[in-house]
Motif scaffolding. Structure first.
Motif, PDB file in Angstrom:
ATOM      1  N   ARG A  61      -1.174  10.785   0.959  1.00  0.00           N
ATOM      2  CA  ARG A  61      -0.564  11.392   1.819  1.00  0.00           C
ATOM      3  C   ARG A  61       0.200  12.371   0.978  1.00  0.00           C
ATOM      4  O   ARG A  61       0.833  13.383   1.472  1.00  0.00           O
ATOM      5  CB  ARG A  61       0.292  10.564   2.947  1.00  0.00           C
ATOM      6  N   LEU A  62       0.539  12.047  -0.156  1.00  0.00           N
ATOM      7  CA  LEU A  62       1.470  12.925  -1.052  1.00  0.00           C
ATOM      8  C   LEU A  62       0.944  14.125  -1.702  1.00  0.00           C
ATOM      9  O   LEU A  62       0.109  13.715  -2.368  1.00  0.00           O
ATOM     10  CB  LEU A  62       2.245  12.142  -1.922  1.00  0.00           C
ATOM     11  N   CYS A  63       1.122  15.323  -1.638  1.00  0.00           N
ATOM     12  CA  CYS A  63       0.281  16.528  -2.117  1.00  0.00           C
ATOM     13  C   CYS A  63       1.488  17.077  -3.067  1.00  0.00           C
ATOM     14  O   CYS A  63       2.329  17.725  -2.508  1.00  0.00           O
ATOM     15  CB  CYS A  63      -0.361  17.397  -1.162  1.00  0.00           C
TER      16      CYS A  63
ATOM     17  N   PRO B   2       2.049  19.682  -5.569  1.00  0.00           N
ATOM     18  CA  PRO B   2       1.258  20.942  -6.018  1.00  0.00           C
ATOM     19  C   PRO B   2       1.342  21.215  -7.388  1.00  0.00           C
ATOM     20  O   PRO B   2       2.372  21.204  -7.971  1.00  0.00           O
ATOM     21  CB  PRO B   2       2.145  22.086  -5.075  1.00  0.00           C
TER      22      PRO B   2
ATOM     23  N   TYR C 154      11.483   7.944  -3.028  1.00  0.00           N
ATOM     24  CA  TYR C 154      12.212   7.131  -1.972  1.00  0.00           C
ATOM     25  C   TYR C 154      11.612   6.384  -1.014  1.00  0.00           C
ATOM     26  O   TYR C 154      11.982   5.262  -0.335  1.00  0.00           O
ATOM     27  CB  TYR C 154      13.400   8.296  -1.142  1.00  0.00           C
ATOM     28  N   ASP C 155      10.508   6.727  -0.565  1.00  0.00           N
ATOM     29  CA  ASP C 155       9.504   6.246   0.369  1.00  0.00           C
ATOM     30  C   ASP C 155       9.175   4.793  -0.241  1.00  0.00           C
ATOM     31  O   ASP C 155       8.940   3.639   0.504  1.00  0.00           O
ATOM     32  CB  ASP C 155       8.325   6.909   0.658  1.00  0.00           C
TER      33      ASP C 155
ATOM     34  N   CYS D  14       8.933  16.527  -3.602  1.00  0.00           N
ATOM     35  CA  CYS D  14       7.713  15.737  -3.452  1.00  0.00           C
ATOM     36  C   CYS D  14       7.659  14.634  -3.911  1.00  0.00           C
ATOM     37  O   CYS D  14       7.672  13.376  -3.487  1.00  0.00           O
ATOM     38  CB  CYS D  14       6.442  16.278  -3.848  1.00  0.00           C
TER      39      CYS D  14
ATOM     40  N   ALA E  68      10.737  12.979  -5.017  1.00  0.00           N
ATOM     41  CA  ALA E  68      11.982  12.638  -4.875  1.00  0.00           C
ATOM     42  C   ALA E  68      11.562  11.694  -3.602  1.00  0.00           C
ATOM     43  O   ALA E  68      11.678  10.571  -3.492  1.00  0.00           O
ATOM     44  CB  ALA E  68      13.103  13.314  -4.734  1.00  0.00           C
ATOM     45  N   ALA E  69      10.802  12.470  -2.504  1.00  0.00           N
ATOM     46  CA  ALA E  69      10.442  11.619  -1.412  1.00  0.00           C
ATOM     47  C   ALA E  69       9.361  10.660  -1.617  1.00  0.00           C
ATOM     48  O   ALA E  69       9.887   9.781  -1.022  1.00  0.00           O
ATOM     49  CB  ALA E  69       9.621  12.808  -0.432  1.00  0.00           C
ATOM     50  N   TYR E  70       8.406  10.790  -2.753  1.00  0.00           N
ATOM     51  CA  TYR E  70       7.644   9.669  -2.883  1.00  0.00           C
ATOM     52  C   TYR E  70       8.414   8.473  -3.551  1.00  0.00           C
ATOM     53  O   TYR E  70       8.158   7.295  -3.049  1.00  0.00           O
ATOM     54  CB  TYR E  70       6.714  10.113  -3.926  1.00  0.00           C
TER      55      TYR E  70
ATOM     56  N   ARG F 218       0.672  -1.330  -0.016  1.00  0.00           N
ATOM     57  CA  ARG F 218      -0.021  -0.125   0.077  1.00  0.00           C
ATOM     58  C   ARG F 218       0.823   1.366  -0.113  1.00  0.00           C
ATOM     59  O   ARG F 218       1.559   1.666   1.144  1.00  0.00           O
ATOM     60  CB  ARG F 218      -0.918   0.038   1.284  1.00  0.00           C
TER      61      ARG F 218
END
Lengths: 169, 181
Positions: A8-10, A12, A54-55, A48, A50-52, A3
């Motif tokens: 959670r990820l926005c 913009p 990486y997560d 955003c 990159a963090a997505y 999942r």
């Protein structure tokens, strides 16, 4: 199920139209604040995304520890080619590392992640899983709600996947 | 994914944000009241109240933290950030009087995080803000930890409702540790 919390990820979306005008602004220093503004937005989008990604990788890494080295098809379906490649590389690195521990045979550190209390454990089957072979050759039929007394190290993967449940009487 | 093998990037401590932390990204999405000290040509479409093609000097806007941080410069030519009301003198005295009474979730779910990030904007009240945040945390910490350790198997939604994001993380950790024990 893998999942990914996309809610959670926005990311913009800024329809900054001044990108095309930047080429005309040689010498127009009053546009600099606008350019800086756009730059901030681009950096934000980049952060955003990159963090997505990486997560996602962190979750894929966790999958190796939870599900083992073969991923179910419905999870593989949600991964892109690069992520599958990353998973394979991670598997290889982990395997190399495990082989280098504990003398000739290596040590499987993905087993027994919590200190075990006994060699054999009582388990109840939560869903039909078909036939299951243990070390001495006996084949056990894992049917829903059946209970078995099995060696701990064979059951651990299935407990983590939710197929078996450890019964503590 | 709440297994022990998934270790997401934690939020940054104090003035620093962690680039990859999802919690910090959500935190920096919070809006702050700002005033532009400079004009921003051709960005008028972002300011819905006026019809001008540019954002004029002296416009009051609400900007998300990430934008305010990116545009802010120490020489103060571009932007000035006003303090949101819960970091101002009035509320600071309330926190000083009794921190446990306040509903921090309603005050902006990221009270501590946003407060720490506000210190970037060189307000003359910075030392007082920092002190207030710290003292509020100290005052509320005891009760949060206590309730997380002693609320085994009970419905804790009433307790958790008034906690801000940082305190909720603490509460969850306390509860999960207690369950394992």
């Amino acid at each position: 199920m893998h999942r990914v919390h996309t809610d959670r990820l926005c990311v913009p979306f800024h329809p900054i139209k001044c990108g095309g005008n930047e080429a005309k602004c040689e010498g127009k220093s009053e546009l600099i604040p606008t350019i800086k503004f756009r730059h901030c937005c681009l950096l934000r989008n980049q952060r955003c995304v990159a963090a997505y990604l990486y997560d996602r990788l962190l979750r894929i890494r966790a999958l190796r520890w939870e599900y083992g080295s073969v991923l179910p098809a419905n999870i593989r379906f949600h991964m892109c080619a690069e992520e599958l490649e990353w998973f394979n590389q991670y598997k290889k690195s982990l395997a190399t590392f495990m082989r280098s521990l504990g003398g000739d045979e290596g040590l499987d550190i993905t087993q027994d992640m919590k200190p075990p209390k006994s060699l054999y454990i009582e388990v109840r089957c939560l869903k039909d899983h078909g036939e299951f072979e243990i070390d001495d050759g006996t084949v056990i039929l894992l049917k829903k709600n059946s209970q078995h007394f099995l060696p701990r190290w064979k059951c651990e993967q299935l407990i983590r996947q939710g197929v078996l449940e450890h019964v503590i009487s | 994914m709440d297994t022990q093998s998934y270790m997401p990037v934690p939020p940054g401590v104090g003035l620093e944000e962690n680039f990859f932390s999802l919690d910090d990204i959500l935190l920096s999405h919070q809006r702050l009241p700002c005033r532009t000290e400079n004009a921003f040509p051709r960005l008028g479409f972002l300011e819905k109240s006026s019809e001008t093609p540019d954002i004029l000097e002296g416009t009051k806007m609400e900007m998300p933290l990430w934008l305010a941080k990116g545009l802010y410069e120490r020489k103060r030519r571009v932007l000035s950030v006003d303090l949101p009301k819960m970091y101002r003198e009035g509320w600071r005295t309330v926190f000083g009087a009794d921190p446990n009474v306040v509903d921090l979730h309603k005050m902006g779910p990221y009270f501590y995080g946003l407060g720490s990030q506000l210190l970037h904007f060189d307000s003359p009240e910075n030392p007082e803000i920092a002190q207030a945040i710290l003292q509020t945390y100290i005052g509320r910490f005891r009760r949060t930890m206590d309730s997380s350790q002693n609320a085994y198997n009970e419905d804790t939604s009433a307790l958790v409702e008034r906690l801000d994001f940082l305190e909720r993380t603490l509460f969850r950790e306390g509860k999960s540790v207690q369950r394992k024990w």
